[in-house]
Design an enzyme around this catalytic site. Sequence first.
Site, PDB file in Angstrom:
ATOM      1  N   HIS A 236      26.850  48.155  50.122  1.00  0.00           N
ATOM      2  CA  HIS A 236      27.156  48.688  48.783  1.00  0.00           C
ATOM      3  C   HIS A 236      26.141  47.888  47.904  1.00  0.00           C
ATOM      4  O   HIS A 236      25.715  46.883  48.173  1.00  0.00           O
ATOM      5  CB  HIS A 236      28.576  48.206  48.462  1.00  0.00           C
ATOM      6  CG  HIS A 236      29.239  48.581  47.291  1.00  0.00           C
ATOM      7  ND1 HIS A 236      28.907  48.000  46.028  1.00  0.00           N
ATOM      8  CD2 HIS A 236      30.020  49.421  47.136  1.00  0.00           C
ATOM      9  CE1 HIS A 236      29.391  48.583  44.906  1.00  0.00           C
ATOM     10  NE2 HIS A 236      30.291  49.510  45.683  1.00  0.00           N
TER      11      HIS A 236
ATOM     12  N   LYS B 277      41.107  46.607  45.367  1.00  0.00           N
ATOM     13  CA  LYS B 277      41.255  47.281  46.538  1.00  0.00           C
ATOM     14  C   LYS B 277      42.166  46.958  47.535  1.00  0.00           C
ATOM     15  O   LYS B 277      42.585  47.552  48.857  1.00  0.00           O
ATOM     16  CB  LYS B 277      39.886  47.352  47.549  1.00  0.00           C
ATOM     17  CG  LYS B 277      38.770  47.868  46.726  1.00  0.00           C
ATOM     18  CD  LYS B 277      37.346  47.862  47.584  1.00  0.00           C
ATOM     19  CE  LYS B 277      36.162  47.995  46.635  1.00  0.00           C
ATOM     20  NZ  LYS B 277      35.903  49.525  46.031  1.00  0.00           N
TER      21      LYS B 277
END
Length: 406
Positions: free
Chosen positions: A122, A225
């Site tokens: 990422h 998350k």
Amino acid sequence: MYDVTAIRADFPILSRTINDKPLVYLDSGASAQKPQVVIDAITLAYSHEYANVHRGLHTLSNIATEKYEDVRTIIARFLGVADEGQIILNSGTTEGINMVAYGWAMPRMQAGDEIVLSVMEHHANIVPWHFLRERQGVALKWVDVDATGALETQKVIEAITPKTKLIAITQVSNVLGTKVDIKAICDAARMQGVPVLVDGSQGAVHMPVNVDDLGCDFYAITGHKLYGPSGSGAIYVNKDRLAEMRPFMGGGDMIREVSKDEVTYNDPPMKFEAGTPGIVQTIGFGVALEYMMGIGMEAIAAHEDDLCAYAQSRLSGLNWLNVQGSTADKAAIFSFTMEGAAHAHDISTILDKKGVAVRAGHHCAGPLMDHLGVSATCRASFGMYNTRDEVDVLIDALELAHDLFA
Ligand code: PLP
């Protein structure tokens, strides 16, 4: 027994409709929904227990400090870390990795030194290392995934040279769902004296994690998350690296004394926590982790593995859908494009009409998009509250999109 119906009832948002259809939330990889206990904890903190932490001697400040500091212990337990002094609280993975880049890597790395990364990272685990490349001439060495989307451990190990100063790698790809064998990488890296930073943003959501057992040097997580509030997170830093690391941000809380001429620092982990933190977000994060541990990480993983296998078999039946990556050793995250059709954004708009929330775009994974030869994908990412029925709704909605665009 895993009671997904009861779990779903804990998440109030899951009972709402979108475009007159029951919400099918398949965007937990971007941000997960919050159970009522987290929402209640936030309300309680603001309505009855709010004050700044650490600095006050009054009752409210003591309550807030105690609740806030308890979260460090909860995170240590969640990550299997024996010493909570190695847990630095922060706003999420992006902050955690930047702290390592500025505080640990920058003072230690020089031109020609190398950082090994997987192509699946990422941007949060890429851009801070580009800073070192731009400013200090550090070289970034990329390890590709194979045609199935799997990352061969041996390739990562082979990328290590005498110049390697760090391996920075994700445990689970946020695009492909691919799982990486972190323990094997850490074992090999340790033998060559190379520290390992693990981006656990996705990994810690989908499987039990024991950081002491993995043997990594840094392990970053992000609260939103993990069914907690955005603006919360933490990074584990092992004792040796803690001793080597310089503070990244300066300000209140991280100091012992400040005068006109000098400053002395607090002991770790406080040394790395400057300024007023996300007090309530962190308290909510602790409640979210307790909630997950109450259900059991093994149980969550088993439920998601079942969903993953089911989704994989159903998606592979759509011969006009290009699902990226076919490895079975993955978390329930699927990226796809549609043959001859529609941009990912158009597909996601059609799915939204059916109440199905998926993400479309590059997923902050530019190098992986280049490797796959696509500019954008649709991504369906599953969480502890999803069901096989929701996989079926996704498939029906995709068929509708295909009919419209084919
Ligand atoms: N790393 C991975 C693998 C991610 O999926 C994400 C979020 O999408 C991040 C890092 C960044 O997390 P945050 O934006 O919460 O700091």
